[in-house]
Design an enzyme around this catalytic site. Structure first.
Site, mmCIF file in Angstrom:
data_model
loop_
_atom_site.group_PDB
_atom_site.id
_atom_site.type_symbol
_atom_site.label_atom_id
_atom_site.label_comp_id
_atom_site.label_asym_id
_atom_site.label_seq_id
_atom_site.Cartn_x
_atom_site.Cartn_y
_atom_site.Cartn_z
ATOM 1 N N ARG A 280 1.752 -8.210 -9.228
ATOM 2 C CA ARG A 280 2.530 -8.128 -7.973
ATOM 3 C C ARG A 280 2.497 -9.501 -7.319
ATOM 4 O O ARG A 280 1.521 -9.860 -6.692
ATOM 5 C CB ARG A 280 1.874 -7.068 -7.062
ATOM 6 C CG ARG A 280 2.741 -6.613 -5.906
ATOM 7 C CD ARG A 280 1.862 -5.954 -4.841
ATOM 8 N NE ARG A 280 1.082 -6.960 -4.138
ATOM 9 C CZ ARG A 280 -0.147 -6.756 -3.641
ATOM 10 N NH1 ARG A 280 -0.748 -5.608 -3.768
ATOM 11 N NH2 ARG A 280 -0.784 -7.735 -3.007
ATOM 12 N N HIS A 284 1.592 -6.788 -0.745
ATOM 13 C CA HIS A 284 1.799 -5.360 -1.002
ATOM 14 C C HIS A 284 3.047 -4.870 -0.278
ATOM 15 O O HIS A 284 3.902 -4.197 -0.851
ATOM 16 C CB HIS A 284 0.570 -4.561 -0.549
ATOM 17 C CG HIS A 284 0.816 -3.085 -0.562
ATOM 18 N ND1 HIS A 284 0.932 -2.359 -1.729
ATOM 19 C CD2 HIS A 284 1.009 -2.200 0.447
ATOM 20 C CE1 HIS A 284 1.169 -1.095 -1.437
ATOM 21 N NE2 HIS A 284 1.232 -0.971 -0.129
ATOM 22 N N TYR A 293 -7.515 -11.627 0.278
ATOM 23 C CA TYR A 293 -8.224 -10.999 -0.843
ATOM 24 C C TYR A 293 -7.925 -11.590 -2.220
ATOM 25 O O TYR A 293 -8.448 -11.118 -3.223
ATOM 26 C CB TYR A 293 -7.993 -9.481 -0.854
ATOM 27 C CG TYR A 293 -6.531 -9.054 -0.909
ATOM 28 C CD1 TYR A 293 -5.864 -8.950 -2.118
ATOM 29 C CD2 TYR A 293 -5.834 -8.741 0.255
ATOM 30 C CE1 TYR A 293 -4.534 -8.547 -2.171
ATOM 31 C CE2 TYR A 293 -4.499 -8.334 0.215
ATOM 32 C CZ TYR A 293 -3.859 -8.239 -0.996
ATOM 33 O OH TYR A 293 -2.551 -7.846 -1.051
HETATM 34 C C1 LIG Z 1 -2.252 9.646 -0.900
HETATM 35 C C2 LIG Z 1 -2.109 8.255 -0.382
HETATM 36 N N1 LIG Z 1 -3.192 7.487 -0.187
HETATM 37 C C3 LIG Z 1 -3.064 6.222 0.264
HETATM 38 C C4 LIG Z 1 -1.840 5.713 0.550
HETATM 39 C C5 LIG Z 1 -1.697 4.277 1.065
HETATM 40 N N2 LIG Z 1 -1.168 3.421 0.012
HETATM 41 C C6 LIG Z 1 0.142 3.145 -0.072
HETATM 42 S S1 LIG Z 1 0.494 2.175 -1.375
HETATM 43 C C7 LIG Z 1 -1.113 2.094 -1.859
HETATM 44 C C8 LIG Z 1 -1.500 1.298 -3.083
HETATM 45 C C9 LIG Z 1 -0.953 1.859 -4.341
HETATM 46 O O1 LIG Z 1 -1.176 0.960 -5.390
HETATM 47 P P1 LIG Z 1 -0.461 1.115 -6.781
HETATM 48 O O2 LIG Z 1 -0.295 2.555 -7.120
HETATM 49 O O3 LIG Z 1 -1.171 0.270 -7.743
HETATM 50 O O4 LIG Z 1 1.021 0.564 -6.536
HETATM 51 P P2 LIG Z 1 1.495 -0.915 -6.165
HETATM 52 O O5 LIG Z 1 1.571 -0.977 -4.664
HETATM 53 O O6 LIG Z 1 0.517 -1.860 -6.725
HETATM 54 O O7 LIG Z 1 2.855 -1.065 -6.744
HETATM 55 C C10 LIG Z 1 -1.910 2.815 -0.982
HETATM 56 C C11 LIG Z 1 -3.372 2.938 -1.106
HETATM 57 C C12 LIG Z 1 -0.712 6.557 0.342
HETATM 58 N N3 LIG Z 1 0.535 6.141 0.540
HETATM 59 N N4 LIG Z 1 -0.881 7.812 -0.147
#
Ligand SMILES: Cc1ncc(C[n+]2csc(CCOP(=O)(O)OP(=O)(O)O)c2C)c(N)n1
Ligand SMILES: [Mg+2]
Length: 392
Positions: A280, A284, A293
């Site tokens: 990425r 985020h 980080y």
């Molecule tokens: C159930 C839940 N827990 C926490 C979140 C907060 N949250 C949104 S995106 C994210 C990270 C997800 O990472 P990943 O699946 O690796 O996707 P990326 O953003 O790297 O594409 C988090 C913790 C959420 N949306 N839903």
């Protein structure tokens, strides 16, 4: 044996398996200079497909750059970019049939674009106006389109995974020659829904492609703090699923893996897991600052693996693109996006009553009560809401 273990080999002294017992190769077809590896088996691709793929990448880059800017200017409330992961998303969607049903996470807007989502539709969604297909009820970037077989993004992570298992199963029951395709991040793969969905798909033979974008982070949490196993691919094997790991910055590798995954899923009525190793490159989301980080050096290293540039070099090598051909494409999309922003931000929001319509067949008494309270609140603080929301 009554359980489903497959092998009957026995040993007579204690011997444990560990994460390295399973060696998982990474499929790579395209090299950094745009040439292919000597023994590489190429996907099915012609000039028209390559041009559509590249066009989608250029559009996505422009959209991401412009809309992050629009968020910074306070014009939209939130944004997420796909930067660095375009090959994972576009290479996979390009292997699908338009009737295959996509259930995405949120960083896959390039896939809905590939299917034909217009610039105007993107803007109506991001400006939450009354022309938005979701009537402006979702945060920006939660796209969806019934016409394009792209189910609406839902914020709670991993909910789309068991749903995809069900969609794949229903496509099979209807006798359709189509698959469900489920995108998710490696972070979402830590949710219980991931395990439930994967296991169900394998046991019930759901023709579903589970496409994991392993981009190194779940917001600020690096993969080293997310799991101790051999990535996500090892889990697919654990569930008894056909599984492959690919270089997610290699458009041709992703395309080849997804083409064959689709053919396998249809032929065997079975799920397939693809783990795309990528990075990425951006934050985020517009609410995040990665400098807290991770290092600039790490980001710079991955910038060397730009998937769009690598694919462009391949197209140039094929004689399908000249070095500066894309300048006009970038400029055209910059103008187009800017013009669409200016139009969409002037379109009014939906009537406030739309908030509770088509949630249930009939709005429930509780929803009606909440709407009444909301209207009283808007009347009391009219300056805090868009004028069009005040049409009550
Ligand atoms: C159930 C839940 N827990 C926490 C979140 C907060 N949250 C949104 S995106 C994210 C990270 C997800 O990472 P990943 O699946 O690796 O996707 P990326 O953003 O790297 O594409 C988090 C913790 C959420 N949306 N839903
Ligand atoms: Mg991630």
């Amino acid at each position: 044996m009554s359980n489903a273990t497959r092998n009957t080999e026995t040993v007579h002294r204690v011997s444990f398996l560990d994460k390295d017992s399973l060696s998982i190769p990474i499929l790579k077809i395209l090299q950094a200079d745009g040439t292919t590896y000597e023994k590489a088996v190429l996907p099915v691709i012609d000039q028209a497909l390559a041009e559509k793929i590249y066009d989608t990448c250029v559009f996505t880059r422009v959209l991401d750059e412009r809309m992050l800017g629009a968020q910074r200017q306070g014009r939209i409330s939130f944004y997420m970019t796909c930067t660095g992961e375009e090959a994972a998303v576009v290479g996979s969607v390009a292997a699908l049939d338009d009737e295959d049903v996509i259930l995405a996470q949120y960083r896959e807007h390039a896939a809905i674009r590939y299917r034909g989502f217009t610039t105007e539709q993107f803007m109506n969604q991001m400006f939450s106006n009354e022309k938005d297909l979701g009537k402006g009820r979702q945060m920006p970037i939660h796209y969806g389109s019934q016409a394009l077989n792209y189910q609406t993004i839902s914020s709670p992570l991993a909910t789309q995974i068991p749903q995809a298992t069900g969609v794949g199963y229903s496509l099979k029951m209807q006798g359709k020659r189509n698959v469900a395709v489920c995108y998710f991040g490696e972070g979402a793969a830590s949710e219980g829904d991931f395990h439930a969905g994967m296991n169900m798909a394998a046991v019930l033979n759901s023709p579903t492609i589970f496409f994991c974008r392993n981009n190194g982070y779940a917001i600020s949490t690096p993969t080293s703090e997310q799991f101790a196993g051999n990535g996500i691919a090892s889990r697919g094997v654990g569930y008894g699923m056909h599984t492959i790991r690919v270089d997610g910055n290699d458009m041709l590798a992703v395309l080849a893996a997804t083409q064959q995954a689709r053919a396998y899923a249809l032929e065997h009525n079975a799920p397939v897991l693809i783990e795309a190793m990528t990075y990425r490159l951006g934050a985020h989301s517009s609410s995040d600052d990665p400098s807290g980080y991770r290092s600039k050096e790490e980001e710079a290293k991955w910038e060397q693996h730009d998937p769009v540039k690598r694919f462009k070099l391949w197209m140039i090598n094929k004689g399908w693109l000249a070095e500066n051909d894309d300048l006009a494409m970038y400029e055209k999309y910059r103008q187009e996006v800017l013009a669409a922003v200016k139009v969409a931000e002037k379109v009014s929001t939906s009537h406030v009553d739309e908030l509770i319509n088509d949630v249930y067949d009939e709005p429930t008494p509780r929803l009606k009560q909440q709407l009444t309270t909301l209207k009283q609140h808007i009347k009391k603080y009219p300056d805090s809401y868009p004028k069009s929301a005040g049409r009550i």
